[in-house]
Write a protein that holds these residues in place. Structure first.
Motif, PDB file in Angstrom:
ATOM      1  N   PRO A 197      42.456  54.106  18.969  1.00  0.00           N
ATOM      2  CA  PRO A 197      42.211  55.274  19.834  1.00  0.00           C
ATOM      3  C   PRO A 197      40.766  55.751  19.850  1.00  0.00           C
ATOM      4  O   PRO A 197      40.332  56.355  20.838  1.00  0.00           O
ATOM      5  CB  PRO A 197      43.136  56.339  19.231  1.00  0.00           C
ATOM      6  CG  PRO A 197      44.264  55.559  18.638  1.00  0.00           C
ATOM      7  CD  PRO A 197      43.609  54.328  18.077  1.00  0.00           C
ATOM      8  N   VAL A 198      39.990  55.479  18.804  1.00  0.00           N
ATOM      9  CA  VAL A 198      38.603  55.954  18.770  1.00  0.00           C
ATOM     10  C   VAL A 198      37.756  55.268  19.848  1.00  0.00           C
ATOM     11  O   VAL A 198      37.168  55.946  20.701  1.00  0.00           O
ATOM     12  CB  VAL A 198      37.988  55.770  17.368  1.00  0.00           C
ATOM     13  CG1 VAL A 198      36.512  56.184  17.377  1.00  0.00           C
ATOM     14  CG2 VAL A 198      38.757  56.591  16.340  1.00  0.00           C
ATOM     15  N   PRO A 199      37.647  53.929  19.868  1.00  0.00           N
ATOM     16  CA  PRO A 199      36.862  53.307  20.951  1.00  0.00           C
ATOM     17  C   PRO A 199      37.491  53.500  22.324  1.00  0.00           C
ATOM     18  O   PRO A 199      36.772  53.584  23.331  1.00  0.00           O
ATOM     19  CB  PRO A 199      36.831  51.816  20.563  1.00  0.00           C
ATOM     20  CG  PRO A 199      37.975  51.621  19.641  1.00  0.00           C
ATOM     21  CD  PRO A 199      38.134  52.904  18.901  1.00  0.00           C
ATOM     22  N   LEU A 200      38.827  53.592  22.385  1.00  0.00           N
ATOM     23  CA  LEU A 200      39.474  53.815  23.677  1.00  0.00           C
ATOM     24  C   LEU A 200      39.151  55.204  24.221  1.00  0.00           C
ATOM     25  O   LEU A 200      38.942  55.372  25.427  1.00  0.00           O
ATOM     26  CB  LEU A 200      40.987  53.635  23.540  1.00  0.00           C
ATOM     27  CG  LEU A 200      41.474  52.188  23.395  1.00  0.00           C
ATOM     28  CD1 LEU A 200      42.942  52.152  23.025  1.00  0.00           C
ATOM     29  CD2 LEU A 200      41.229  51.409  24.684  1.00  0.00           C
ATOM     30  N   LEU A 201      39.109  56.195  23.338  1.00  0.00           N
ATOM     31  CA  LEU A 201      38.744  57.536  23.787  1.00  0.00           C
ATOM     32  C   LEU A 201      37.286  57.573  24.237  1.00  0.00           C
ATOM     33  O   LEU A 201      36.943  58.257  25.205  1.00  0.00           O
ATOM     34  CB  LEU A 201      38.993  58.560  22.678  1.00  0.00           C
ATOM     35  CG  LEU A 201      38.711  60.017  23.031  1.00  0.00           C
ATOM     36  CD1 LEU A 201      39.476  60.452  24.276  1.00  0.00           C
ATOM     37  CD2 LEU A 201      39.054  60.928  21.855  1.00  0.00           C
ATOM     38  N   ALA A 202      36.418  56.838  23.539  1.00  0.00           N
ATOM     39  CA  ALA A 202      35.019  56.744  23.974  1.00  0.00           C
ATOM     40  C   ALA A 202      34.941  56.144  25.374  1.00  0.00           C
ATOM     41  O   ALA A 202      34.144  56.589  26.214  1.00  0.00           O
ATOM     42  CB  ALA A 202      34.221  55.905  22.979  1.00  0.00           C
ATOM     43  N   LEU A 203      35.764  55.136  25.643  1.00  0.00           N
ATOM     44  CA  LEU A 203      35.800  54.529  26.974  1.00  0.00           C
ATOM     45  C   LEU A 203      36.258  55.542  28.021  1.00  0.00           C
ATOM     46  O   LEU A 203      35.681  55.625  29.122  1.00  0.00           O
ATOM     47  CB  LEU A 203      36.736  53.317  26.968  1.00  0.00           C
ATOM     48  CG  LEU A 203      36.985  52.642  28.318  1.00  0.00           C
ATOM     49  CD1 LEU A 203      35.685  52.082  28.903  1.00  0.00           C
ATOM     50  CD2 LEU A 203      38.035  51.527  28.185  1.00  0.00           C
ATOM     51  N   VAL A 204      37.277  56.332  27.691  1.00  0.00           N
ATOM     52  CA  VAL A 204      37.772  57.349  28.620  1.00  0.00           C
ATOM     53  C   VAL A 204      36.693  58.396  28.892  1.00  0.00           C
ATOM     54  O   VAL A 204      36.476  58.803  30.043  1.00  0.00           O
ATOM     55  CB  VAL A 204      39.054  58.008  28.068  1.00  0.00           C
ATOM     56  CG1 VAL A 204      39.397  59.277  28.845  1.00  0.00           C
ATOM     57  CG2 VAL A 204      40.214  57.029  28.127  1.00  0.00           C
ATOM     58  N   VAL A 205      36.013  58.844  27.835  1.00  0.00           N
ATOM     59  CA  VAL A 205      34.921  59.818  28.004  1.00  0.00           C
ATOM     60  C   VAL A 205      33.846  59.238  28.919  1.00  0.00           C
ATOM     61  O   VAL A 205      33.327  59.929  29.815  1.00  0.00           O
ATOM     62  CB  VAL A 205      34.330  60.199  26.632  1.00  0.00           C
ATOM     63  CG1 VAL A 205      33.027  60.992  26.806  1.00  0.00           C
ATOM     64  CG2 VAL A 205      35.330  61.027  25.831  1.00  0.00           C
ATOM     65  N   PHE A 206      33.496  57.967  28.720  1.00  0.00           N
ATOM     66  CA  PHE A 206      32.498  57.302  29.558  1.00  0.00           C
ATOM     67  C   PHE A 206      32.944  57.273  31.020  1.00  0.00           C
ATOM     68  O   PHE A 206      32.159  57.591  31.927  1.00  0.00           O
ATOM     69  CB  PHE A 206      32.264  55.874  29.051  1.00  0.00           C
ATOM     70  CG  PHE A 206      31.490  55.015  29.999  1.00  0.00           C
ATOM     71  CD1 PHE A 206      30.112  55.128  30.106  1.00  0.00           C
ATOM     72  CD2 PHE A 206      32.142  54.068  30.794  1.00  0.00           C
ATOM     73  CE1 PHE A 206      29.399  54.331  30.986  1.00  0.00           C
ATOM     74  CE2 PHE A 206      31.438  53.271  31.674  1.00  0.00           C
ATOM     75  CZ  PHE A 206      30.060  53.400  31.766  1.00  0.00           C
ATOM     76  N   LEU A 207      34.200  56.914  31.266  1.00  0.00           N
ATOM     77  CA  LEU A 207      34.696  56.798  32.635  1.00  0.00           C
ATOM     78  C   LEU A 207      34.799  58.157  33.319  1.00  0.00           C
ATOM     79  O   LEU A 207      34.525  58.281  34.516  1.00  0.00           O
ATOM     80  CB  LEU A 207      36.056  56.099  32.634  1.00  0.00           C
ATOM     81  CG  LEU A 207      36.046  54.616  32.243  1.00  0.00           C
ATOM     82  CD1 LEU A 207      37.464  54.087  32.104  1.00  0.00           C
ATOM     83  CD2 LEU A 207      35.257  53.793  33.257  1.00  0.00           C
TER      84      LEU A 207
END
Length: 309
Positions: A197-207
């Motif tokens: 969830p940590v890198p996935l949340l970073a991806l969501v924040v980026f998008l």
């Protein structure tokens, strides 16, 4: 690798936000890509986050009645009253107020566990409180919004297809995670993907930043006001936790767990709802901004909570 992700969460999220916003402002044509990939990324994030939630331990939730009653009263009675008061500190912009209400009304299900562990809380109680919080927030959030905004909600006209999509983005990962936990290899899968969830949340924040960079100009004028409101929420949530811990005579570790439950909010769960309403305007950016402020606040919580409880 999992500990490395967790150790550098804050710079990772901040970097993702700045990179997405920078690309969105320099190359406006990329905004459509950000919006297109956001929904699948959210679904994957929610799946691997829900996979960490021990739904099958829910039957144990009422064994420590004092703690769980304190958690329910705090998260679903006192916090909504606190949020209602904080909304009156904001200008009468419905999108702005809706974003703040959405993100502060619902307790977290992932950072809560991580920070409870780091803050020397009671992890057994945290693990059982998590599915209870998740189910109650899904049921009560529409009621809170109706009570807070009333007829003003009719100003929003969500596209039915988008609204259904937002619901599926939350519900399908929820049911899939519950199903996977029932498989013999479900626990091993959850353990191996605990840090995802940590890198996935970073991806969501980026998008989110990439797809909504055009709205940043409208957010700048409210940035310091929102910062003050979110910091004030954290301070008052800590005060409520102390009050409830004493009122229900909770042991120190249970009190710390309660403090992190009231302090952390479920930003990514309500993000699909804000994205489903075009008129919500600034709401998605408000939600992402709150999560960044919350991460900074949790660093301070880790120092204060073990001393106060």
């Amino acid at each position: 690798m999992g500990r490395l992700w967790e150790r550098y969460q804050l710079p990772l999220y901040l970097g993702a936000a700045w990179l997405g916003a920078g690309l969105g402002l320099c190359f406006p044509g990329l905004a459509s890509w950000g919006k297109s990939f956001l929904w699948p990324a959210l679904a994957v994030l929610l799946l691997f986050t829900f996979l960490q939630v021990p739904f099958r331990t829910l039957r144990q939730a009422f064994r420590d009645r004092a703690f769980f009653l304190a958690g329910v009263v705090g998260n679903f009675l006192l916090v909504p009253l606190l949020v209602y008061g904080l909304l009156h500190l904001l200008p009468p912009d419905l999108g702005l107020r809706l974003g703040v209400a959405l993100v502060l009304l619902v307790p977290c299900t992932d950072w809560f566990l991580a920070f409870s562990h780091l803050g020397r809380g009671d992890m057994a109680k945290a693990l059982v409180l998590t599915p209870l919080n998740l189910l109650l927030q899904l049921a009560l959030l529409p009621l809170y919004l109706l009570l807070f905004f009333g007829e003003a909600l009719w100003a929003y006209h969500p596209d039915p297809a988008t609204l259904v999509g937002a619901g599926l983005v939350v519900l399908l990962p929820l049911f899939l995670a519950f199903s996977l936990q029932g498989r013999p290899w479900g626990k091993a899968l959850a353990s191996r993907t605990a840090s995802w969830p940590v890198p996935l949340l970073a991806l969501v924040v980026f998008l989110v930043a990439l797809g909504h960079a055009g709205l940043l100009a409208g957010l700048w004028g409210y940035l310091f006001l929102l910062l003050g409101v979110f910091l004030l929420y954290l301070a008052l949530a800590l005060g409520l936790s102390l009050f409830l811990a004493r009122a229900f005579r909770l042991p120190a570790k249970a009190g710390r767990t309660l403090a992190f439950s009231l302090g952390t909010r479920n930003s990514f769960l309500v993000l699909p709802l804000s994205l489903a309403v075009p008129e919500a305007g600034l709401a998605p950016l408000v939600i992402v901004f709150q999560s960044l402020v919350e991460l900074l606040g949790m660093v301070l919580f880790l120092r204060l909570v073990p001393r106060l409880f």
